[in-house]
Write a protein that holds these residues in place. Structure first.
Motif, PDB file in Angstrom:
ATOM      1  N   TYR A  89      50.610  69.143 101.897  1.00  0.00           N
ATOM      2  CA  TYR A  89      49.588  68.396 102.617  1.00  0.00           C
ATOM      3  C   TYR A  89      50.138  67.157 103.317  1.00  0.00           C
ATOM      4  O   TYR A  89      49.466  66.568 104.166  1.00  0.00           O
ATOM      5  CB  TYR A  89      48.468  67.974 101.660  1.00  0.00           C
ATOM      6  CG  TYR A  89      47.562  69.105 101.253  1.00  0.00           C
ATOM      7  CD1 TYR A  89      46.692  69.687 102.168  1.00  0.00           C
ATOM      8  CD2 TYR A  89      47.566  69.604  99.953  1.00  0.00           C
ATOM      9  CE1 TYR A  89      45.855  70.731 101.803  1.00  0.00           C
ATOM     10  CE2 TYR A  89      46.731  70.647  99.574  1.00  0.00           C
ATOM     11  CZ  TYR A  89      45.881  71.209 100.509  1.00  0.00           C
ATOM     12  OH  TYR A  89      45.061  72.261 100.148  1.00  0.00           O
ATOM     13  N   LEU A  90      51.350  66.766 102.987  1.00  0.00           N
ATOM     14  CA  LEU A  90      51.949  65.562 103.554  1.00  0.00           C
ATOM     15  C   LEU A  90      52.620  65.814 104.899  1.00  0.00           C
ATOM     16  O   LEU A  90      52.961  64.860 105.608  1.00  0.00           O
ATOM     17  CB  LEU A  90      52.993  64.985 102.589  1.00  0.00           C
ATOM     18  CG  LEU A  90      52.516  64.630 101.179  1.00  0.00           C
ATOM     19  CD1 LEU A  90      53.689  64.250 100.301  1.00  0.00           C
ATOM     20  CD2 LEU A  90      51.489  63.502 101.227  1.00  0.00           C
ATOM     21  N   TYR A  91      52.815  67.088 105.246  1.00  0.00           N
ATOM     22  CA  TYR A  91      53.690  67.388 106.373  1.00  0.00           C
ATOM     23  C   TYR A  91      53.072  68.390 107.341  1.00  0.00           C
ATOM     24  O   TYR A  91      52.327  69.288 106.943  1.00  0.00           O
ATOM     25  CB  TYR A  91      55.032  67.937 105.861  1.00  0.00           C
ATOM     26  CG  TYR A  91      55.678  67.033 104.844  1.00  0.00           C
ATOM     27  CD1 TYR A  91      56.256  65.829 105.230  1.00  0.00           C
ATOM     28  CD2 TYR A  91      55.654  67.356 103.487  1.00  0.00           C
ATOM     29  CE1 TYR A  91      56.818  64.974 104.289  1.00  0.00           C
ATOM     30  CE2 TYR A  91      56.222  66.513 102.550  1.00  0.00           C
ATOM     31  CZ  TYR A  91      56.794  65.320 102.949  1.00  0.00           C
ATOM     32  OH  TYR A  91      57.341  64.476 102.024  1.00  0.00           O
ATOM     33  N   ASP A  92      53.411  68.219 108.599  1.00  0.00           N
ATOM     34  CA  ASP A  92      53.105  69.211 109.619  1.00  0.00           C
ATOM     35  C   ASP A  92      54.312  70.123 109.801  1.00  0.00           C
ATOM     36  O   ASP A  92      55.455  69.751 109.494  1.00  0.00           O
ATOM     37  CB  ASP A  92      52.802  68.533 110.961  1.00  0.00           C
ATOM     38  CG  ASP A  92      51.472  67.812 110.975  1.00  0.00           C
ATOM     39  OD1 ASP A  92      50.493  68.395 110.481  1.00  0.00           O
ATOM     40  OD2 ASP A  92      51.408  66.678 111.483  1.00  0.00           O
ATOM     41  N   THR A  93      54.060  71.287 110.346  1.00  0.00           N
ATOM     42  CA  THR A  93      55.124  72.203 110.745  1.00  0.00           C
ATOM     43  C   THR A  93      55.087  72.337 112.268  1.00  0.00           C
ATOM     44  O   THR A  93      54.105  71.950 112.914  1.00  0.00           O
ATOM     45  CB  THR A  93      54.937  73.580 110.094  1.00  0.00           C
ATOM     46  OG1 THR A  93      53.620  74.060 110.387  1.00  0.00           O
ATOM     47  CG2 THR A  93      55.092  73.481 108.579  1.00  0.00           C
ATOM     48  N   LEU A  94      56.137  72.884 112.849  1.00  0.00           N
ATOM     49  CA  LEU A  94      56.168  73.014 114.304  1.00  0.00           C
ATOM     50  C   LEU A  94      55.025  73.901 114.789  1.00  0.00           C
ATOM     51  O   LEU A  94      54.377  73.605 115.797  1.00  0.00           O
ATOM     52  CB  LEU A  94      57.515  73.593 114.749  1.00  0.00           C
ATOM     53  CG  LEU A  94      58.722  72.654 114.563  1.00  0.00           C
ATOM     54  CD1 LEU A  94      60.022  73.394 114.831  1.00  0.00           C
ATOM     55  CD2 LEU A  94      58.599  71.430 115.467  1.00  0.00           C
ATOM     56  N   MET A  95      54.775  74.986 114.066  1.00  0.00           N
ATOM     57  CA  MET A  95      53.630  75.837 114.351  1.00  0.00           C
ATOM     58  C   MET A  95      53.013  76.235 113.018  1.00  0.00           C
ATOM     59  O   MET A  95      53.646  76.075 111.981  1.00  0.00           O
ATOM     60  CB  MET A  95      54.037  77.061 115.171  1.00  0.00           C
ATOM     61  CG  MET A  95      54.681  76.713 116.507  1.00  0.00           C
ATOM     62  SD  MET A  95      55.092  78.159 117.533  1.00  0.00           S
ATOM     63  CE  MET A  95      53.532  78.398 118.385  1.00  0.00           C
ATOM     64  N   THR A  96      51.791  76.740 113.053  1.00  0.00           N
ATOM     65  CA  THR A  96      51.122  77.104 111.810  1.00  0.00           C
ATOM     66  C   THR A  96      50.506  78.487 111.944  1.00  0.00           C
ATOM     67  O   THR A  96      50.144  78.916 113.043  1.00  0.00           O
ATOM     68  CB  THR A  96      50.051  76.052 111.437  1.00  0.00           C
ATOM     69  OG1 THR A  96      49.584  76.303 110.118  1.00  0.00           O
ATOM     70  CG2 THR A  96      48.878  76.087 112.402  1.00  0.00           C
ATOM     71  N   GLY A  97      50.429  79.189 110.832  1.00  0.00           N
ATOM     72  CA  GLY A  97      50.040  80.590 110.861  1.00  0.00           C
ATOM     73  C   GLY A  97      48.544  80.825 110.896  1.00  0.00           C
ATOM     74  O   GLY A  97      47.737  79.964 110.547  1.00  0.00           O
ATOM     75  N   SER A  98      48.194  82.027 111.319  1.00  0.00           N
ATOM     76  CA  SER A  98      46.819  82.504 111.282  1.00  0.00           C
ATOM     77  C   SER A  98      46.564  83.194 109.952  1.00  0.00           C
ATOM     78  O   SER A  98      47.415  83.934 109.460  1.00  0.00           O
ATOM     79  CB  SER A  98      46.583  83.488 112.429  1.00  0.00           C
ATOM     80  OG  SER A  98      45.433  84.269 112.201  1.00  0.00           O
ATOM     81  N   LEU A  99      45.396  82.972 109.370  1.00  0.00           N
ATOM     82  CA  LEU A  99      45.029  83.602 108.104  1.00  0.00           C
ATOM     83  C   LEU A  99      44.328  84.938 108.315  1.00  0.00           C
ATOM     84  O   LEU A  99      43.876  85.553 107.360  1.00  0.00           O
ATOM     85  CB  LEU A  99      44.130  82.663 107.290  1.00  0.00           C
ATOM     86  CG  LEU A  99      44.723  81.297 106.942  1.00  0.00           C
ATOM     87  CD1 LEU A  99      43.745  80.484 106.106  1.00  0.00           C
ATOM     88  CD2 LEU A  99      46.058  81.434 106.238  1.00  0.00           C
TER      89      LEU A  99
END
Length: 614
Positions: A89-99
């Motif tokens: 929860y502390l960090y972003d990623t370059l992209m994020t996945g679809s559930l």
């Protein structure tokens, strides 16, 4: 849910903005896209928010959950220490996945990517100029490069293996970072490098390998709140979070606080839930689900019980046999140990008939191998079959079925068959004790942490003793357990292998020969099988969804036929219980609970709080 691609390229791409459309892979020039899919759809590229999100969800309240064991560090990406839960929860990623899709990524820290469908040996991620760390400093290419350099050189071994195809990382400018790969064979690596948390370079340089409760600086939606060492950890929503209006974040991260309360046993944790110490509980204990929810809060209508289905593979939970131990080298011994596990009796007496026997490493999904091998599977298997052991060869070609008992608790038929397998393997009996062919006593120690699995493992230990094994169950504390597992210092342990709907390069870490002797890697079994390695390589090079399914099903057959673990039990749906203050959209995502998209009903929370004060 999954649509098969007819494109030549492995990645399905979409162009920017309102002109988005499918791009033919025959285009030789690099293209820029806002969504990437590895043998998967990218159908949400133009939507304002995810279909399982409520963009009007109210913010506020606390999501409280349980955690098990203890912790002494805030960084889970180093090789020492036991990290607190929830640090993602502390960090972003370059992209994020679809559930809702197998393997699709949408923008988070990056606004878009540039790559060449005909030469996937590189990709450029374009960082959002608005992205900010908690201290207000911009997220730049230098932070991305420093993060991946740290993961590749100082991170856990399984992460280094997973990212092993990265050759170099180049900074083009402050907003553009280029990943260069060893070849263009591993198509999914283009998406993989977008999945990891990005840390501030300044904190990496000084703190990456420190065992401390102070986290590396991040840009995520939450900051670390109160830490009660070994007892609880809280994360507080950042009111200045830069990314709250991103498409993937609309209707997400609605709780003002997320709190994890630590317990040493499930029994104590369940009592904590009953008393409201935490208020959301995935219920993994069948007896609790069947008979335990009859306490006053349930009768007062304060607790909701819900079974949430998923199309994801059920995680394979099994008793791992370490192939590093001589006693497990003979496949007949491993097969005998599987026959000693009486699932039918346990499911009836301990689990109230609620569980399924895991017949596949990808159980409950389209990736599981079923029935006899298809013509397509035989095309892949045919060159491999002559190199397999006779028992493994036979099992690969047959319809797979684990041993089934009559549920009486005696399991006489399977134990007699197990005994014969041991004798065939050269084991022998003397004075009612079982000996290995080399004359050494047949000893097996099952290592476990905590007492949750004790009631499952003790009946199995009894059956091993009936076969003549000098079998023991050894319970150790968390730090000792984690260290022994890191060093592969065990005969048998219970391990769980969670899979996505898009398996690929990470399978090397689970089953690959290269990972078998790397301390800290995930090949806890220690498999070294060239045929399995070959199929994993083919899976990594899959060019269509059909190919991904095909090679996964072949891998499934090879893993099952090796009898490398004793499959235990699982369930195709998740049972959750929660105090009647949490809400979610009517249609949950197909591949997850999606707790990040739930929210608190403030009036209902007030009623719960009032009830708990009584």
């Amino acid at each position: 849910m999954i649509k098969n691609t007819m494109l030549k390229a492995v990645l399905l791409v979409a162009t920017l903005g309102a002109m988005a459309s499918w791009m033919p892979a025959s285009i030789a020039a690099p293209i820029t896209t806002t969504a990437l899919g590895h043998n998967s759809t990218t159908e949400y590229i133009d939507v304002p928010f995810m279909p399982y999100a409520n963009p009007k969800a109210p913010t506020g309240g606390t999501l409280s959950l349980e955690a098990r064991g203890t912790f002494n560090a805030a960084n889970k990406w180093m090789t020492t220490g036991v990290a607190m839960v929830g640090t993602d929860y502390l960090y972003d990623t370059l992209m994020t996945g679809s559930l809702n899709e197998a393997f699709t990524m949408y923008p988070q820290l990056a606004t878009k990517v540039t790559y060449d469908p005909d030469d996937t040996s590189w990709i450029i991620y374009h960082i959002n100029p608005a992205a900010r760390f908690w201290d207000g400093t911009p997220v730049t290419s230098s932070d991305v490069k420093a993060t991946y350099d740290a993961l590749l050189n100082k991170g856990p071994m399984y992460i280094r293996s997973y990212l092993g195809d990265i050759k170099n990382i180049e900074i083009i400018n402050k907003q553009q970072v280029k990943f260069i790969f060893n070849s263009d064979d591993n198509k999914e690596i283009l998406l993989t490098v977008g999945q990891f948390p990005i840390f501030a370079k300044s904190s990496i340089d000084t703190d990456f390998e420190k065992i401390t409760l102070t986290p590396l600086t991040g840009s995520g939606p939450y900051k670390l709140g109160r830490v009660d060492a070994g007892r609880s950890v809280s994360y507080v929503r950042d009111p200045n979070y830069w990314g709250r209006d991103l498409m993937v974040n609309r209707g997400r991260y609605n709780f003002d606080m997320i709190k994890f309360v630590y317990y040493q046993s499930d029994e104590i944790a369940f009592e904590g839930f009953k008393s409201g110490q935490y208020r959301f509980r995935p219920e993994n204990k069948a007896s609790n689900w069947a008979t335990g929810y009859n306490f006053p809060a349930v009768k007062a209508g304060m607790i909701n019980k819900e079974t949430i289905s998923s199309e994801n593979p059920v995680p394979m939970q099994g008793l791992v046999m370490s192939m590093r131990r001589p006693i497990f080298q003979d496949i007949r011994v491993r097969q005998a140990l599987s026959k000693a596990y009486d699932f039918e009796w346990m499911n009836k007496t301990l689990f109230h008939g609620q569980y399924e026997r895991l017949q596949s490493f990808f159980h409950g999904s389209e990736l599981a191998a079923t029935g006899m091998p298809s013509a397509e599977e035989m095309r892949v298997l045919t060159p491999l079959i002559p190199k397999l052991e006779p028992l493994q060869r036979q099992a690969v070609l047959m319809e797979w079925q684990l041993p089934t008992s009559d549920g009486s608790g005696f399991n006489r038929k399977e134990l007699l068959e197990a005994r014969q397998l041991l004798l065939d393997a050269g084991f022998y009996y003397n004075d009612m004790k079982l000996y290995q062919p080399n004359g050494q006593l047949a000893q097996i120690e099952v290592l476990m942490m905590g007492d949750t699995m004790g009631r499952v493992l003790l009946p199995y230990i009894r059956n091993l003793k009936r076969l003549g094994f000098d079998a023991t169950l050894r319970q150790v504390d968390g730090p000792q357990y984690y260290e022994r597992v890191r060093r592969f210092d065990y005969d048998m342990i219970v391990d769980k292998f969670a899979q996505s709907l898009s398996p690929g390069a990470e399978q090397v870490g689970f089953w690959g020969s290269s990972a078998a002797d790397q301390a800290g890697n995930r090949n806890t079994i220690g498999i070294k099988n060239p045929e399995i390695d070959a199929v994993i390589e083919q899976l990594g090079n899959a060019k269509t969804r059909d190919d991904t399914i095909l090679y996964t099903q072949v891998l499934d057959r090879l893993l099952r036929a090796g009898h490398y673990l004793v499959p235990l039990y699982g369930k195709s749906a998740t049972n959750v219980a929660y105090w009647d203050q949490y809400r979610h959209t009517e249609k949950l995502p197909s591949n997850a609970i999606g707790i990040d998209y739930w929210w608190t009903d403030k009036e209902a929370e007030a009623r719960v709080n009032q009830y708990l004060k009584q």
